[in-house]
Write a protein that holds these residues in place. Structure first.
Motif, mmCIF file in Angstrom:
data_model
loop_
_atom_site.group_PDB
_atom_site.id
_atom_site.type_symbol
_atom_site.label_atom_id
_atom_site.label_comp_id
_atom_site.label_asym_id
_atom_site.label_seq_id
_atom_site.Cartn_x
_atom_site.Cartn_y
_atom_site.Cartn_z
ATOM 1 N N PRO A 116 13.226 56.388 10.491
ATOM 2 C CA PRO A 116 14.533 56.936 10.872
ATOM 3 C C PRO A 116 15.654 55.923 10.626
ATOM 4 N N ARG A 117 16.817 56.441 10.291
ATOM 5 C CA ARG A 117 17.966 55.571 10.049
ATOM 6 C C ARG A 117 18.609 55.175 11.375
ATOM 7 N N GLN A 160 18.776 62.928 16.804
ATOM 8 C CA GLN A 160 17.388 62.462 16.781
ATOM 9 C C GLN A 160 17.297 60.947 16.870
ATOM 10 N N ALA A 161 18.329 60.252 16.420
ATOM 11 C CA ALA A 161 18.333 58.790 16.479
ATOM 12 C C ALA A 161 18.444 58.299 17.926
ATOM 13 N N THR A 163 21.653 54.546 14.069
ATOM 14 C CA THR A 163 22.830 55.313 14.471
ATOM 15 C C THR A 163 24.072 54.836 13.729
ATOM 16 N N ASP A 218 22.252 66.501 13.162
ATOM 17 C CA ASP A 218 20.871 66.587 13.648
ATOM 18 C C ASP A 218 20.220 65.206 13.636
ATOM 19 N N GLU A 219 20.436 64.485 12.554
ATOM 20 C CA GLU A 219 19.868 63.144 12.423
ATOM 21 C C GLU A 219 20.436 62.212 13.503
ATOM 22 N N VAL A 222 23.200 68.397 8.836
ATOM 23 C CA VAL A 222 22.030 67.532 8.689
ATOM 24 C C VAL A 222 22.311 66.168 9.328
ATOM 25 N N LEU A 223 23.498 65.622 9.072
ATOM 26 C CA LEU A 223 23.860 64.331 9.658
ATOM 27 C C LEU A 223 23.904 64.395 11.182
ATOM 28 N N ILE A 234 24.159 56.347 10.256
ATOM 29 C CA ILE A 234 24.452 57.784 10.313
ATOM 30 C C ILE A 234 25.929 57.993 10.641
#
Length: 139
Positions: free
Chosen positions: A2-3, A35-36, A5, A31-32, A28-29, A8
Motif C-alpha cells: 500500500p502507498r 484504506q491507508a 497517505t 478509496d485508497e 480510486v484515490l 496519495i
C-alpha cells in the motif's frame, strides 16, 4: 504494497479529470486514502479539489469528498479557510449541512455570516446564488 497517505494526498492535490472528463480516478484515490488509514492527514488536499473545480461535482464523484470529509474530526475550520481562498459550491453545501445539524459557528466564525460574505463577494454568479440560497433556508 500500500502507498503512504502523503503520496496519495499528493496525487489528490494534483488530480485533474482526464481529457474525456472522467473523474473515476479521484474515486480510486479516495478509496485508497481511506484504506491507508489516516485520511485526516489529507484534508487540505481534498479541499483543494473543491477549490480547483468550484462549480463542479465531478459527475457525482466529488460527493465522495463531501461524505468523507464529514466523517473526519476537525475538518470544519479547514473548510472555512478553503472557502475564503476559493468559494465552491460543495463547500457551501457542506456549510449548509453543518447549519442544518445545529452548528452555527466554527472557531468563533459564524457560518451564516460566512455564507453572506460569499454571497456578496464571490466573482461567480452561480456561487453567489448558491450561497444566498443556502443562507436563506429556514433552520
Amino acid at each position: 504494497m500500500p502507498r503512504k497517505t502523503t503520496t496519495i494526498a499528493r496525487d489528490i492535490a494534483r488530480f485533474a479529470p482526464d481529457e474525456d472528463g472522467d473523474w473515476r480516478r479521484l474515486d480510486v484515490l479516495l478509496d485508497e486514502l481511506w484504506q491507508a488509514g489516516a485520511p485526516e492527514q489529507a484534508i487540505l488536499e481534498m479541499l483543494s479539489v473543491f477549490e480547483r473545480y468550484p462549480e463542479d461535482d465531478g459527475y457525482g464523484v466529488m460527493w465522495s469528498l463531501v461524505h468523507g470529509l464529514e466523517k473526519l474530526p476537525n475538518y470544519e475550520s479547514a473548510l472555512l479557510s478553503s472557502l475564503a481562498r476559493q468559494p465552491s459550491e460543495l463547500g457551501i453545501v457542506m456549510v449548509g449541512r453543518m447549519l442544518n445539524s445545529g452548528v452555527t459557528a466554527v472557531d468563533g466564525v459564524s457560518l451564516l455570516f460566512t455564507l453572506q460574505e460569499i454571497a456578496g463577494a464571490a466573482t461567480s454568479a452561480h456561487i453567489k446564488e448558491i450561497a444566498r440560497s443556502v443562507a436563506s433556508r429556514p433552520r
